[in-house]
Every structure is written in C-alpha cells, then in structure tokens.
Design a protein around this motif. Structure first.
Motif: not given
Length: 221
Positions: A8-17, A19-23, A54-63
């Motif tokens: 199963a894919p690893a769960a994305p890490p959390e920072w202070d609870g 979701l951490v993502v990368r643009a 959300p309309e001005h947020a960049p496209g991201v993916r889980p890190w």
C-alpha cells in the motif's frame, strides 16, 4: 501461481497534524489548511496555509520525504504559528530625493565618570660620561644606530623594537705622547634610556659607564 505482495502507498507525513504537500516545480514544502486530507489524485489544488483560497492555490501533490522546518514554506509556518507577516519594503519612486534621517544626538556625559587615558611615560635622556680617567671626553650627537644583519636591535631591558641611537667620543690627541688619542662609543634605547658607554681598546669594547633604566622590565614588549 506465485502470489505477488502488493504494498500500500505510504501515508503522507504530517506537520503538527497537517498534510504536507509539494507544489510542482518549487523546492519548498507547503502545509495544507486545517481539515485538508490527501485526495486520491496525484495532482490537485487544495487550500494551503499560505494560500487559503483554493482557486488561487498552486497544484500540489502529497510529499512522502523528510520534513524539516527549514524545508517548509516560511509563509505557511508563519500562518500556522500565528506570526505576523513581515513588513513589505517601501518603494521610492525613481527621481525623488529623500532627506537622510537626522543623526542621533550625542549622549549626555554629564554626571558620568570619564576615565582619562594617561600620556605615554617618558624618561630623561641618558647622560653620557663627561670624563674618564680624569680627562674630559668630547661626544658627538646621538644618531640612529645601524642595523646589523642577524642582530636583534631590540632593547634588552624594555623590549623596544629599536633600533636605538649611538654616539662617538674622543679623548686626547693622536699627536700627543702624554695625552694619547682614545675613542669611545655609546649606545642607548630611545624608549627607556638604558645606556652603556664603552672605550675602544683595539678590536674590543671596555665598559666605562652604564645608565640603568627606570622603566619596568619588558614594558615595551
């Protein structure tokens, strides 16, 4: 039939609870807004701490890599910690001259105890011997002593780097049999006035007078 283990894919890490993502195309990591979870799609647009709309947020993916404070977007960290945004620099239109701020007034020294810096200590000039053997010596003026190769010109008493000064003296007359010509030489330190006078006897020097310095030992080292 060989059974294949499906990881199963690893769960994305959390920072202070959160979701951490990368643009895409950006090296810093971002923190998802409160309540945001990782969606199923690899690329998505979600609300971030630094871009809550959300309309001005960049496209991201889980890190799924390591997360440190230095790798997270500074704006996201400020928002999560409740810190104010830094003041934006004020732009000055081109061609406009601004007056420089007035210098701060000098501090009021009234009532303060100021420490006086004493003047350098000076010592009386070393006296040359006026006579030797009951007959007067005529001395030349003090001149800078020559620097001899492989000889340290520093004063042996106070340590002044030197070179010091020297004077030549003479007594008698080369044409006299009763008062033959005698030559003398003296060296002194111009800093502490340590002085020694010699009589030239052939190629040797015989001490005839020594003026001891009053300066502290090694005071100029």
């Amino acid at each position: 039939m060989t059974a294949l283990a499906v990881e199963a894919p690893a769960a994305p890490p959390e920072w202070d609870g959160r979701l951490v993502v990368r643009a895409a195309g950006r090296p810093v990591l971002h923190i998802g807004a409160e309540g945001i979870t990782a969606p199923a799609g690899p690329m998505f647009t979600v609300a971030l701490e630094c871009a809550p709309d959300p309309e001005h947020a960049p496209g991201v993916r889980p890190w799924d890599g390591p997360v440190t404070a230095s790798s997270i977007c500074p704006a996201c960290l400020r928002s999560l910690r409740g810190e104010p945004e830094p003041e934006a620099p004020r732009l000055v239109p081109a061609g406009i001259t601004e007056a420089l701020p007035e210098p701060a007034p000098a501090p009021d020294d009234r009532g303060r105890h100021l420490r006086a810096v004493p003047d350098p200590v000076t010592y009386a000039e070393a006296p040359l011997p006026a006579e030797h053997g009951g007959r007067p010596i005529t001395w030349s003026r003090w001149t800078t002593a020559p620097v001899i190769t492989h000889h340290d010109p520093s004063c042996e008493w106070c340590g002044d780097r030197g070179p010091g000064e020297m004077a030549g003296g003479r007594q008698g007359n080369s044409m006299s049999r009763t008062d033959p010509l005698r030559r003398y030489i003296a060296y002194r330190c111009t800093a502490c006035q340590e002085m020694t006078a010699y009589e030239q006897v052939g190629s040797d020097l015989k001490t005839i007078a020594h003026h001891k310095s009053r300066a502290p030992k090694d005071c100029n080292r």
